[in-house]
Design an enzyme around this catalytic site. Structure first.
Site, PDB file in Angstrom:
ATOM      1  N   CYS A 114      -6.315   2.808   0.813  1.00 25.60           N
ATOM      2  CA  CYS A 114      -5.532   2.068  -0.188  1.00 25.60           C
ATOM      3  C   CYS A 114      -6.408   1.187  -1.073  1.00 25.60           C
ATOM      4  CB  CYS A 114      -4.480   1.200   0.501  1.00 25.60           C
ATOM      5  SG  CYS A 114      -3.435   2.181   1.557  1.00 25.60           S
ATOM      6  N   HIS A 258      -1.761  -3.287  -4.853  1.00 30.87           N
ATOM      7  CA  HIS A 258      -1.485  -1.991  -4.229  1.00 30.87           C
ATOM      8  C   HIS A 258      -0.043  -2.012  -3.733  1.00 30.87           C
ATOM      9  CE1 HIS A 258      -1.301   1.246  -1.464  1.00 30.87           C
ATOM     10  NE2 HIS A 258      -1.345   0.475  -0.387  1.00 30.87           N
ATOM     11  N   ASN A 288       4.510   4.555  -1.644  1.00 28.05           N
ATOM     12  CA  ASN A 288       3.109   4.154  -1.472  1.00 28.05           C
ATOM     13  C   ASN A 288       2.225   5.369  -1.759  1.00 28.05           C
ATOM     14  OD1 ASN A 288       0.588   3.461  -0.536  1.00 28.05           O
ATOM     15  ND2 ASN A 288       1.286   2.611   1.407  1.00 28.05           N
TER      16      ASN A 288
END
Ligand code: UT7
Length: 331
Positions: A114, A258, A288
């Site tokens: 991420c 993020h 995500n």
């Protein structure tokens, strides 16, 4: 020494939209649970014709180059951040090159989950600052949907992830529009809290029917621990960055984090003392998308008129590794 900045952005999303209700037909979950715990309403998942992360990245790169007024021959370096590479090897960056007319250009895959886009942005910043490159194509691209555990055991992970790609062209900055700096961290002590272990070269052999039977090729996550650690580490790294850059939170116009969970980002914003309208969210429609999530969010924020020349943008990430970091930019 010169500076660098993001000159332009591009993105590409698979056309298949998967709603929470559709997931409720596959798994023991509900739209209400997913919305309340994560903020996600829907995500994009590929169909076989969409291909892999390199294929998704190609139109995103073309759009970014077009918007910067550049051609493939202007690209000096490609950085490809992904945790779902097309193949074990070669890297997705190599696979991307012929799709965008950049054959022969150096390509580097970045595997920092991420936080991959922030690692890639920082590398691009260094190359441009030193003059080793004029234009770096920074890509975040992921295909999660082909590797999710769609049994009830995997429901807390499967509902989170979406597929998609975005790209940024990083080139020379100016005193008033530039990347100020990035702080990056990594620590494998907690590697097991979010991981996919198989196939892996430490296993003899790398993948067996027993591994598949046990679901070891699927991502595993201790969601509560990841949640807790993200809410601690992200504010810490923001303070570290701002101190290094001699900046303060009042200078920040927009936090583009993020997109792992809307509740994490709301809590980080609260802990930093930012008003909720200064925290950008687009997880509701994308889920995500790990390494793709920050450039996708920047793309959406720009489309909403939230990134104007001179605005101060803070980027933050936290994810598997563990890895985490933050960047400060003047757009
Ligand atoms: O981008 C990489 C970094 N990743 C993250 O940052 C993710 C961080 N973690 C999270 O976002 C959250 O931990 C989750 C969204 C994954 C889970 O939310 P949570 O509020 O931490 O829920 P939980 O895991 O504590 O589970 C609460 C309950 C459990 O039931 P019991 O034990 O209370 O009866 C779970 O079994 O919710 C249940 N549950 C579900 N129920 C319906 C877990 N997943 C689901 C589901 N649908 N999909």
């Amino acid at each position: 020494m010169r500076s660098s900045r993001i000159l332009s952005l591009g993105r590409h999303l698979p056309s298949r939209v998967v709603t929470n209700d559709e997931l409720g037909e596959l798994l023991d979950t509900t739209d209400a649970w997913i919305r309340k715990r994560t903020g996600i309403r829907e995500r994009r998942w590929v169909v076989p014709e969409d291909g892999g992360p390199a294929d998704l990245a190609a139109p995103a790169c073309r759009e970014a180059l077009d918007r910067a007024g550049l051609t493939p021959s202007d690209v000096d370096l490609v950085l490809f951040a992904t945790l779902t590479p097309d193949r074990t090897f070669p890297g997705s960056g190599c696979l991307l090159l012929p799709l965008i007319g950049c054959e022969g250009t150096p390509a580097l895959d970045i595997r920092n989950q991420c936080t991959g886009f922030l690692y890639a942005l920082s590398v691009a910043d260094q190359f441009v600052r030193t003059g080793a490159a004029d234009h770096v194509l920074v890509v975040g691209s992921e295909v999660h949907s082909t590797g999710l555990d769609l049994s009830d055991a995997g429901r807390h992970v499967a509902v989170l992830f979406g597929d998609g790609a975005a790209a940024a062209v990083v080139g020379p900055g100016t005193p008033s529009r530039r990347i100020h700096g990035t702080v990056l961290h990594a620590d494998g002590t907690h590697a097991d809290v979010l991981t996919t272990t198989h196939p892996g070269s430490r296993h003899h052999p790398r993948l067996t029917a027993a591994h598949l039977e046990a679901g070891l090729h699927f991502p595993r996550m201790d969601g509560r621990r990841v949640f807790r650690m993200a809410c601690e580490k992200v504010p810490d790294v923001v303070h570290e960055l701002l101190q290094l850059e001699g900046a303060c939170l009042d200078d920040v116009d927009l936090l583009v984090p993020h997109q792992a969970n809307q509740r994490i980002n709301a809590m980080v914003g609260e802990r930093l003392g930012l008003s909720p309208d200064k925290v950008f969210h687009d997880i509701a429609t994308l889920g995500n998308t790990t390494a793709a999530s920050i450039p996708l969010a920047l793309y959406d924020a720009e489309a909403q008129g939230l990134l104007t020349p001179g605005s101060r943008i803070l980027l933050t990430a936290f994810g598997a590794g563990l890895t985490w970091g933050a960047s400060l930019l003047t757009w």
